[in-house]
Each structure stands twice: as C-alpha cells, then as structure tokens.
Design a protein around this motif. Structure first.
Motif, PDB file in Angstrom:
ATOM      1  N   ASP A 226      -4.894 -21.187  -5.737  1.00 25.39           N
ATOM      2  CA  ASP A 226      -4.719 -19.759  -5.653  1.00 25.39           C
ATOM      3  C   ASP A 226      -4.126 -19.152  -4.657  1.00 25.39           C
ATOM      4  OD1 ASP A 226      -6.682 -19.866  -7.901  1.00 25.39           O
ATOM      5  OD2 ASP A 226      -8.313 -19.991  -6.448  1.00 25.39           O
ATOM      6  N   ASP A 227      -3.824 -17.974  -4.946  1.00 25.34           N
ATOM      7  CA  ASP A 227      -3.108 -16.823  -3.897  1.00 25.34           C
ATOM      8  C   ASP A 227      -1.774 -17.382  -3.366  1.00 25.34           C
ATOM      9  OD1 ASP A 227      -5.513 -15.287  -4.256  1.00 25.34           O
ATOM     10  OD2 ASP A 227      -6.938 -16.667  -2.820  1.00 25.34           O
ATOM     11  N   VAL A 228      -0.957 -18.259  -4.004  1.00 25.24           N
ATOM     12  CA  VAL A 228       0.215 -18.413  -3.733  1.00 25.24           C
ATOM     13  C   VAL A 228       1.173 -17.289  -4.174  1.00 25.24           C
ATOM     14  CG1 VAL A 228       2.304 -20.275  -4.121  1.00 25.24           C
ATOM     15  CG2 VAL A 228      -0.067 -20.994  -3.968  1.00 25.24           C
ATOM     16  N   PRO A 229       2.073 -16.853  -3.196  1.00 23.27           N
ATOM     17  CA  PRO A 229       2.989 -15.676  -3.460  1.00 23.27           C
ATOM     18  C   PRO A 229       4.026 -16.186  -4.622  1.00 23.27           C
ATOM     19  CG  PRO A 229       2.808 -15.979  -1.137  1.00 23.27           C
ATOM     20  CD  PRO A 229       2.107 -17.064  -1.703  1.00 23.27           C
ATOM     21  N   ASN A 230       4.317 -15.509  -5.778  1.00 24.06           N
ATOM     22  CA  ASN A 230       4.892 -15.868  -6.856  1.00 24.06           C
ATOM     23  C   ASN A 230       4.371 -17.165  -7.632  1.00 24.06           C
ATOM     24  OD1 ASN A 230       6.479 -13.482  -6.643  1.00 24.06           O
ATOM     25  ND2 ASN A 230       8.277 -15.044  -5.462  1.00 24.06           N
ATOM     26  N   GLY A 231       2.838 -17.412  -7.259  1.00 18.80           N
ATOM     27  CA  GLY A 231       2.541 -18.727  -7.834  1.00 18.80           C
ATOM     28  C   GLY A 231       2.523 -18.720  -9.399  1.00 18.80           C
ATOM     29  N   ASP A 232       2.401 -17.706 -10.025  1.00 19.20           N
ATOM     30  CA  ASP A 232       2.287 -17.559 -11.504  1.00 19.20           C
ATOM     31  C   ASP A 232       3.802 -18.065 -12.058  1.00 19.20           C
ATOM     32  OD1 ASP A 232       3.439 -15.145 -10.729  1.00 19.20           O
ATOM     33  OD2 ASP A 232       2.686 -14.035 -12.385  1.00 19.20           O
ATOM     34  N   ARG A 233       4.948 -17.739 -11.147  1.00 17.61           N
ATOM     35  CA  ARG A 233       6.257 -18.123 -11.693  1.00 17.61           C
ATOM     36  C   ARG A 233       6.962 -19.472 -10.908  1.00 17.61           C
ATOM     37  NH1 ARG A 233       9.796 -14.355 -10.277  1.00 17.61           N
ATOM     38  NH2 ARG A 233       8.484 -13.451  -8.961  1.00 17.61           N
ATOM     39  N   ILE A 234       6.201 -19.680  -9.879  1.00 21.29           N
ATOM     40  CA  ILE A 234       6.889 -21.194  -9.183  1.00 21.29           C
ATOM     41  C   ILE A 234       6.455 -22.277  -9.897  1.00 21.29           C
ATOM     42  CG2 ILE A 234       6.753 -22.495  -7.116  1.00 21.29           C
ATOM     43  CD1 ILE A 234       6.674 -19.678  -5.612  1.00 21.29           C
ATOM     44  N   THR A 235       6.924 -23.306 -10.391  1.00 26.15           N
ATOM     45  CA  THR A 235       6.584 -24.558 -10.908  1.00 26.15           C
ATOM     46  C   THR A 235       6.421 -25.615 -10.110  1.00 26.15           C
ATOM     47  OG1 THR A 235       8.772 -25.059 -11.554  1.00 26.15           O
ATOM     48  CG2 THR A 235       7.601 -23.482 -13.177  1.00 26.15           C
ATOM     49  N   LEU A 236       5.710 -26.661 -10.432  1.00 28.99           N
ATOM     50  CA  LEU A 236       5.591 -27.853  -9.743  1.00 28.99           C
ATOM     51  C   LEU A 236       6.898 -28.635  -9.635  1.00 28.99           C
ATOM     52  CD1 LEU A 236       2.481 -29.487 -11.150  1.00 28.99           C
ATOM     53  CD2 LEU A 236       2.411 -27.543  -9.497  1.00 28.99           C
ATOM     54  N   ARG A 237       7.739 -28.386 -10.790  1.00 27.54           N
ATOM     55  CA  ARG A 237       9.136 -28.794 -10.712  1.00 27.54           C
ATOM     56  C   ARG A 237      10.094 -28.076  -9.381  1.00 27.54           C
ATOM     57  NH1 ARG A 237      12.144 -31.076 -14.583  1.00 27.54           N
ATOM     58  NH2 ARG A 237      10.467 -30.226 -16.559  1.00 27.54           N
ATOM     59  N   GLN A 238       9.782 -26.930  -9.377  1.00 27.28           N
ATOM     60  CA  GLN A 238      10.625 -26.227  -8.356  1.00 27.28           C
ATOM     61  C   GLN A 238       9.866 -26.372  -6.999  1.00 27.28           C
ATOM     62  OE1 GLN A 238       9.831 -22.134 -10.121  1.00 27.28           O
ATOM     63  NE2 GLN A 238      11.862 -22.023 -11.047  1.00 27.28           N
ATOM     64  N   LEU A 239       8.795 -26.614  -6.796  1.00 19.84           N
ATOM     65  CA  LEU A 239       8.220 -27.183  -5.653  1.00 19.84           C
ATOM     66  C   LEU A 239       8.777 -28.542  -5.142  1.00 19.84           C
ATOM     67  CD1 LEU A 239       4.564 -26.318  -5.970  1.00 19.84           C
ATOM     68  CD2 LEU A 239       6.127 -25.086  -4.539  1.00 19.84           C
ATOM     69  N   ALA A 240       9.164 -29.394  -6.011  1.00 21.15           N
ATOM     70  CA  ALA A 240       9.514 -30.727  -5.736  1.00 21.15           C
ATOM     71  C   ALA A 240      10.972 -30.776  -5.483  1.00 21.15           C
ATOM     72  CB  ALA A 240       9.259 -31.601  -6.829  1.00 21.15           C
ATOM     73  N   GLU A 241      11.704 -29.682  -6.255  1.00 20.79           N
ATOM     74  CA  GLU A 241      13.129 -29.586  -6.075  1.00 20.79           C
ATOM     75  C   GLU A 241      13.654 -28.814  -4.787  1.00 20.79           C
ATOM     76  OE1 GLU A 241      14.686 -29.542 -10.630  1.00 20.79           O
ATOM     77  OE2 GLU A 241      14.029 -27.802  -9.699  1.00 20.79           O
ATOM     78  N   MET A 242      12.514 -28.339  -4.067  1.00 21.38           N
ATOM     79  CA  MET A 242      12.822 -27.317  -2.971  1.00 21.38           C
ATOM     80  C   MET A 242      13.670 -25.966  -3.445  1.00 21.38           C
ATOM     81  SD  MET A 242      11.649 -28.657  -0.402  1.00 21.38           S
ATOM     82  CE  MET A 242      11.135 -30.348   0.190  1.00 21.38           C
ATOM     83  N   ARG A 243      13.148 -25.587  -4.302  1.00 19.55           N
ATOM     84  CA  ARG A 243      13.609 -24.339  -4.982  1.00 19.55           C
ATOM     85  C   ARG A 243      12.630 -23.112  -5.280  1.00 19.55           C
ATOM     86  NH1 ARG A 243      18.846 -25.209  -6.369  1.00 19.55           N
ATOM     87  NH2 ARG A 243      19.001 -23.581  -7.998  1.00 19.55           N
ATOM     88  N   SER A 244      11.413 -23.228  -4.538  1.00 19.31           N
ATOM     89  CA  SER A 244      10.392 -22.242  -4.923  1.00 19.31           C
ATOM     90  C   SER A 244      10.638 -20.841  -4.111  1.00 19.31           C
ATOM     91  CB  SER A 244       9.090 -22.973  -4.337  1.00 19.31           C
ATOM     92  OG  SER A 244       9.092 -22.766  -2.657  1.00 19.31           O
ATOM     93  N   GLY A 245      11.577 -20.758  -2.934  1.00 15.37           N
ATOM     94  CA  GLY A 245      11.755 -19.532  -2.348  1.00 15.37           C
ATOM     95  C   GLY A 245      10.510 -19.676  -1.272  1.00 15.37           C
ATOM     96  N   LEU A 246       9.544 -20.304  -1.092  1.00 14.24           N
ATOM     97  CA  LEU A 246       8.488 -19.949  -0.242  1.00 14.24           C
ATOM     98  C   LEU A 246       8.497 -20.448   1.297  1.00 14.24           C
ATOM     99  CD1 LEU A 246       5.388 -21.463  -2.322  1.00 14.24           C
ATOM    100  CD2 LEU A 246       5.941 -19.209  -1.743  1.00 14.24           C
ATOM    101  N   PHE A 247       8.450 -19.541   2.155  1.00 13.64           N
ATOM    102  CA  PHE A 247       8.711 -19.663   3.555  1.00 13.64           C
ATOM    103  C   PHE A 247       8.168 -20.809   4.157  1.00 13.64           C
ATOM    104  CE2 PHE A 247       8.056 -19.090   8.123  1.00 13.64           C
ATOM    105  CZ  PHE A 247       9.168 -18.333   8.323  1.00 13.64           C
TER     106      PHE A 247
ATOM    107  N   SER B 199       6.823 -13.044   3.342  1.00 14.94           N
ATOM    108  CA  SER B 199       7.367 -12.936   1.922  1.00 14.94           C
ATOM    109  C   SER B 199       8.289 -14.154   1.566  1.00 14.94           C
ATOM    110  CB  SER B 199       8.238 -11.658   1.838  1.00 14.94           C
ATOM    111  OG  SER B 199       7.567 -10.248   2.139  1.00 14.94           O
ATOM    112  N   PRO B 200       8.175 -14.479   0.218  1.00 11.58           N
ATOM    113  CA  PRO B 200       9.165 -15.475  -0.172  1.00 11.58           C
ATOM    114  C   PRO B 200      10.799 -15.040   0.156  1.00 11.58           C
ATOM    115  CG  PRO B 200       7.641 -14.882  -1.850  1.00 11.58           C
ATOM    116  CD  PRO B 200       7.517 -13.844  -0.709  1.00 11.58           C
ATOM    117  N   ASN B 201      11.599 -16.147   0.414  1.00 11.72           N
ATOM    118  CA  ASN B 201      13.025 -15.957   0.828  1.00 11.72           C
ATOM    119  C   ASN B 201      13.666 -15.654  -0.206  1.00 11.72           C
ATOM    120  OD1 ASN B 201      12.394 -16.320   3.615  1.00 11.72           O
ATOM    121  ND2 ASN B 201      12.769 -18.754   3.590  1.00 11.72           N
ATOM    122  N   PHE B 202      13.222 -16.004  -1.436  1.00 14.28           N
ATOM    123  CA  PHE B 202      14.083 -15.566  -2.644  1.00 14.28           C
ATOM    124  C   PHE B 202      13.242 -16.006  -3.909  1.00 14.28           C
ATOM    125  CE2 PHE B 202      15.290 -19.880  -1.157  1.00 14.28           C
ATOM    126  CZ  PHE B 202      14.812 -20.764  -2.212  1.00 14.28           C
ATOM    127  N   GLN B 203      13.765 -15.615  -5.159  1.00 11.78           N
ATOM    128  CA  GLN B 203      12.851 -15.640  -6.426  1.00 11.78           C
ATOM    129  C   GLN B 203      13.016 -17.157  -6.763  1.00 11.78           C
ATOM    130  OE1 GLN B 203      11.190 -13.074  -7.755  1.00 11.78           O
ATOM    131  NE2 GLN B 203      11.861 -12.194  -5.866  1.00 11.78           N
TER     132      GLN B 203
END
Length: 419
Positions: free
Chosen positions: A153-174, A207-211
């Motif tokens: 819960d409560d992850v910025p852009n969490g409804d649009r960030i996928t597990l794939r993007q987390l593993a690829e380092m492409r989430s934009g999260l600080f 804030s996230p660094n990018f989308q």
C-alpha cells in the motif's frame, strides 16, 4: 558531512553507479513473455536490446605463465588501491582455473586472507531477491506486470509501477539511500536496525523522479518493495523464503540472509571510510538491516561461483521466465544493459555489490562458460573507481580480451542514472 561523488555506500549516488555495473549482464535472449497474468510483451519491449554474445570468445589458457601474469596484475592493483585483501576465482572449462587469496583478512592481527572466508556481498543480494520473485512468477503467485499496489500500500504511482519495472530499475522511485536524513541516521549509528517500512518512508517523502518505465535509474527502494512482495505473496519472511526456494535448491550452504547482525565464521573483516569523520573504520559487524532485500546477504567464493552460473543460465527458472530476465534495457553506460536484477557488462552476466567494508563481482560469460568472482574487504574507491571493477578489469584484460569487464569511474553526463 561533505561527500565527494566517489564515496560509496548504499547511501551514496556513486554506490548506485556500482550497482549499475552489476546491471549490465542481462541481455542474451529475445524477450518471451511469461507471467501469471499476461502473455504479451510490455510496451517497453520495443525499446529493449537483445545483445547476443559471439558464439565463441577469445580465452587464454590458464597456464602457469598466465597465472603469474594474473598474480602480478592483482598484486599491483592491490598495492595501488590500498586494498587490504582480495579473493579471486576464475574458472574456464577446458582452459583451467585460477583461485587465489591475497593480503590480509584482519588488519588488527595480519591474519592472511584465504579463499574459504565469508564476506558481505552488497547488491549481489539483488540477484537473490529478484530470483525469489521470478520463482513466484513460475508458481503463478505473482505476475511481472502486476502493479506493486496489489501487494504494498501507499507506494507513489503504485497503481502504475509494475513488478517488472521495479526489477528493471525503471520505476522512477527515489532511492531511500540517497536521502540525507537516512544518510545521517545510518552513519550516526551503524548498529541501528531499520525496518523495511522505515526505509520506504525515507523514499516516499520525495516525489518520483520520473514516470514509470520512462528511463533507467538505479534505486534501492525498488528492491525493498520486491522483498515485501515476496513476503506478501509467499506468506513467509524474505529470509525463510529465499532459504527454501533459492538457497537450498541451489545447494548454497555458505550463503545466508541475516536476520540480525550474525556473521558466521570464518569471515573476513571489512574496512570503510563511510564514516561521519571520514576515517577508516572496521565495518564488519555493522547492522545490514538498512540494506535488507537490496544488499544484506553474506556468501563466499565457492557459493558465488555456483550462483553466478545459476543466475546467468536460469537453472531455477522456467526458460521463458529466464528469457525475460535476460532482456536488457539501455542504462546509458557503454557496453552495459540491465534486465531483471541482472546486468550484461561486455558479455559478462551477473551483478556486483558494495556495502561498507566489502565489494563483490560475480559474473558468468556464456560464450566461454567462464565464471569470475572477486571478493574484497574494503569499499574505499581508488581515483573514483570501484576496486572490485579494477580487479575484474585487470583479470579479464589478460584472459578474455574480447570481453573486458569494465565500469567507468563516473557515469557520462547523458546517462539516465544520476552521478
């Protein structure tokens, strides 16, 4: 405390650069989708690169003369960079093996380094955490294209960030390890225990660094979230899950995910200058909870030899899942791409790691079925370079001249990751 860009710790931007090196080994196979929720490639697939290594590699036979060259290169690098001790292992089927330990494991009593000692492995931990996620993908318990909000819960852009993007380092999260308050809290008390939620709190106040999916940027926050996904989907602690689903099947008997400050013997002492006063300190027993799923694990040479091959060849995964893992995306670093918790550095697949007191490189070269592992007991850089990179470069320059492992001392101005 004033920091120069070269100073590394999980808390520094330069450390993130190290992890980028580990990124580079991911791009051998063409992407094939396989998740529990989707069978189509994600939109980013069009931008992916699939860098297949040449069918053969130029590899020198590890004769006594070549081994002598390696001894001199490693010793010279140690002396120049002021590294207390290092363990090196290079295994090339049909060409021979090279296993050496140099220097000291404990400066207080000049105990000699030996190749059976455990060390902290920093971001090499990411390969274990992501493998855990991918095992859940194969079990149908998570999907790579699931939003992280499904599990946390409560992850910025969490409804649009996928597990794939987390593993690829492409989430934009600080990255929480870039936060000044975290930096101060950790360096003021290296024995402090952090919870995963505390680490996320340092990140989410920014804030996230990018989308999501827009570009590559190395962030330890991504791995903390993936660790929590593993716990939610498996119903187990991350340590227990990795032991049962990753370490035991791989027969890695000397590797562990510590739940406290435990550091089983025998182990090397580790030295860092990541301190409030900039003086060198013994970081051996510093609490690794601040790195958790991003970098807390411990291993040794023999286990990392096996693990580098397992990660690169996909022993624990379904072939389609491994193909997704090895689908690399641009990082902005020449010769380097990043997949799902793995990098391709000039043909070498795997990851590196750095944590106060220790550095690691564990990589596999498919073209020669060669494995290289470097373990050193300091994270103090030399002229802006990771010393683990210097060792790996020196060794591969001699033995695999067509595939020289190398990471620049600083990212180019045009690179996606921040310096």
């Amino acid at each position: 405390m004033t920091r120069t860009p070269e100073r590394r710790l999980f808390t520094t931007k330069a450390y993130r650069r190290i992890a980028v090196a580990a990124l580079a080994a991911a791009g051998l196979l063409t992407f094939t989708a396989c998740t529990s929720t989707s069978t189509s490639a994600p939109p980013a697939a069009a931008a992916a690169t699939s860098v297949s290594p040449s069918p053969s590699a130029s590899v020198r036979k590890l004769t006594p003369a070549v081994s002598d060259q390696l001894d001199k290169a490693v010793t010279r690098t140690m002396r120049q960079a002021g590294v207390p001790g290092v363990i090196v292992g290079l295994w090339v089927p049909g060409k021979g093996n090279y296993v050496r330990a140099f220097g000291v494991a404990d400066k207080s009593n000049d105990t000699a380094m030996s190749d059976g000692l455990r060390m902290r492995i920093g971001s090499e931990t990411k390969t274990f955490t992501v493998t855990g996620v991918l095992r859940l993908v194969d079990a149908g318990k998570v999907g790579l294209d699931d939003p992280v909000s499904k599990y946390v819960d409560d992850v910025p852009n969490g409804d649009r960030i996928t597990l794939r993007q987390l593993a690829e380092m492409r989430s934009g999260l600080f990255s929480y390890s870039e936060d000044a308050d975290f930096d101060k809290a950790f360096l003021s008390d290296p024995d402090r225990r952090f919870t995963p939620q505390e680490l996320l709190d340092y990140s989410f106040k920014h804030s996230p660094n990018f989308q999501p999916g827009e570009k590559f940027e190395y962030s330890n926050t991504n791995l903390i979230l993936l660790g929590l996904v593993v716990e939610k989907a498996s119903g187990q602690s991350l340590a227990d899950y990795l032991e049962q689903q990753v370490l035991d099947p791989s027969h890695l008997d000397h590797t562990l995910f510590p739940t406290g400050t435990e550091f089983p013997d025998p182990h090397a002492h580790g030295y860092t200058n990541q301190t409030l006063n900039g003086r060198v300190a013994d970081a051996t027993d510093w609490d690794p909870s601040w790195a958790w799923a991003a970098g807390a694990m411990i291993s040794d040479l023999s286990d990392l030899r096996e693990w580098a091959r397992i990660v690169a060849t996909g022993t624990l995964l379904e072939p389609a899942t491994q193909a997704q893992r090895l689908r690399t995306l641009p990082t902005g670093y020449p010769g380097t791409g990043y997949g799902l918790g793995i990098f391709d550095n000039h043909g070498w697949l795997g990851h590196n790691g750095s944590i106060p007191g220790y550095q690691t490189v564990a990589v596999y070269l498919p073209a020669a079925k060669a494995t290289l592992v470097v373990l050193s007991n300091t994270d103090i850089p030399y002229q802006g370079n990771e010393t683990s990179t210097l060792f790996a470069k020196a060794i591969t320059t001699i033995v695999t001249p067509d595939n020289v492992y190398n990471l620049p001392p600083a990212p180019p101005a045009s690179a996606s990751p921040s310096p």
